[in-house]
Scaffold this motif. Sequence first.
Motif, PDB file in Angstrom:
ATOM      1  N   THR A 244       0.831  -1.210   0.000  1.00  0.00           N
ATOM      2  CA  THR A 244       0.000   0.000   0.000  1.00  0.00           C
ATOM      3  C   THR A 244       0.861   1.254   0.000  1.00  0.00           C
TER       4      THR A 244
ATOM      5  N   SER B  83       0.339   4.073  -2.779  1.00  0.00           N
ATOM      6  CA  SER B  83      -0.025   5.424  -2.347  1.00  0.00           C
ATOM      7  C   SER B  83       1.043   6.445  -2.719  1.00  0.00           C
TER       8      SER B  83
ATOM      9  N   LEU C 157      -1.222   8.421   4.796  1.00  0.00           N
ATOM     10  CA  LEU C 157      -2.664   8.477   5.055  1.00  0.00           C
ATOM     11  C   LEU C 157      -3.414   7.606   4.055  1.00  0.00           C
ATOM     12  N   LEU C 158      -3.076   7.725   2.771  1.00  0.00           N
ATOM     13  CA  LEU C 158      -3.731   6.933   1.737  1.00  0.00           C
ATOM     14  C   LEU C 158      -3.441   5.444   1.922  1.00  0.00           C
TER      15      LEU C 158
ATOM     16  N   ALA D  56      -2.755   3.894   4.750  1.00  0.00           N
ATOM     17  CA  ALA D  56      -3.491   3.408   5.920  1.00  0.00           C
ATOM     18  C   ALA D  56      -4.968   3.187   5.578  1.00  0.00           C
ATOM     19  N   ILE D  57      -5.534   4.093   4.799  1.00  0.00           N
ATOM     20  CA  ILE D  57      -6.939   3.956   4.377  1.00  0.00           C
ATOM     21  C   ILE D  57      -7.113   2.699   3.529  1.00  0.00           C
ATOM     22  N   ALA D  58      -6.169   2.458   2.619  1.00  0.00           N
ATOM     23  CA  ALA D  58      -6.229   1.266   1.768  1.00  0.00           C
ATOM     24  C   ALA D  58      -6.180  -0.005   2.609  1.00  0.00           C
TER      25      ALA D  58
ATOM     26  N   VAL E 161      -7.195  -0.338   5.725  1.00  0.00           N
ATOM     27  CA  VAL E 161      -8.461  -0.473   6.453  1.00  0.00           C
ATOM     28  C   VAL E 161      -9.551  -1.022   5.530  1.00  0.00           C
ATOM     29  N   ILE E 162      -9.602  -0.520   4.295  1.00  0.00           N
ATOM     30  CA  ILE E 162     -10.589  -1.008   3.328  1.00  0.00           C
ATOM     31  C   ILE E 162     -10.415  -2.505   3.106  1.00  0.00           C
TER      32      ILE E 162
ATOM     33  N   TYR F 135     -11.285  -1.163  13.452  1.00  0.00           N
ATOM     34  CA  TYR F 135     -10.934  -0.389  12.259  1.00  0.00           C
ATOM     35  C   TYR F 135     -10.185   0.895  12.610  1.00  0.00           C
TER      36      TYR F 135
ATOM     37  N   PHE G 279      -6.360   1.623  11.465  1.00  0.00           N
ATOM     38  CA  PHE G 279      -5.979   2.851  10.769  1.00  0.00           C
ATOM     39  C   PHE G 279      -4.758   3.504  11.410  1.00  0.00           C
TER      40      PHE G 279
ATOM     41  N   LEU H  65      -1.042   3.711   9.971  1.00  0.00           N
ATOM     42  CA  LEU H  65      -0.512   5.052   9.697  1.00  0.00           C
ATOM     43  C   LEU H  65       0.903   5.193  10.268  1.00  0.00           C
TER      44      LEU H  65
END
Length: 208
Positions: free
Chosen positions: A114, A118, A130-131, A133-135, A137-138, A165, A169, A173
């Motif tokens: 990721t 990102s 940030l991107l 970490a979001i990926a 979590v998804i 979740y 995150f 991160l």
Amino acid sequence: MSASRRLHISIFIIWLFNISGIIGVFVGYKDWFLSLTWLHLLIYLFLILWNNDFNKTLILSLLIPFGIGMVTEYLGVNYGLIFGTYTYGENLGLKIYGVPWIIGVNWAILTYCTAALSRKISHNIFVSALLGAIAMVILDVIIEVSAPKFDFWRFENGIVPLQNYIGWFFTALIAHVLLQKMIKVLRVRISLHIFIAILVFFTVFLIL
């Protein structure tokens, strides 16, 4: 061997194992294939290292998400901290204080992949972290559906708490920021195929 040839061989191996696993589970060999999940993840890790010429800095850097993952999972399994109260099943192999060691490898693989994706979007370390970490979590949202039936892990009362979740995150991160500070070159194509392969595997069992 050229870098291009290594990449093509790696992509073939990734999808060979992924598709074989999906078919194997469907045709009745679920227990056997899932019990080899640890080997599957080790192959992904090997392919990442191979495509980076077994770079020493990369190996040391991957110990960061590995260590962070193992410590936070230990706190979760034994004290209900960070992710909530849950226990690991038997299909992820040998455990250390209740945490399969391969989970640390999983954290390293997902963080690396990721991060590579990102960073392709932004070279600002905080934006890319940030991107990334979001990926992660998804992906975790999708994996959580299959985790109990695959005997990977199970949350108390069978309910995945919001805490999980949120914990994922912030843990991801931190792992991203530290990893990306150490690694300047990330292999995007191998990372993309590994990430999509994992996503496809669990999405198939999410909708079927």
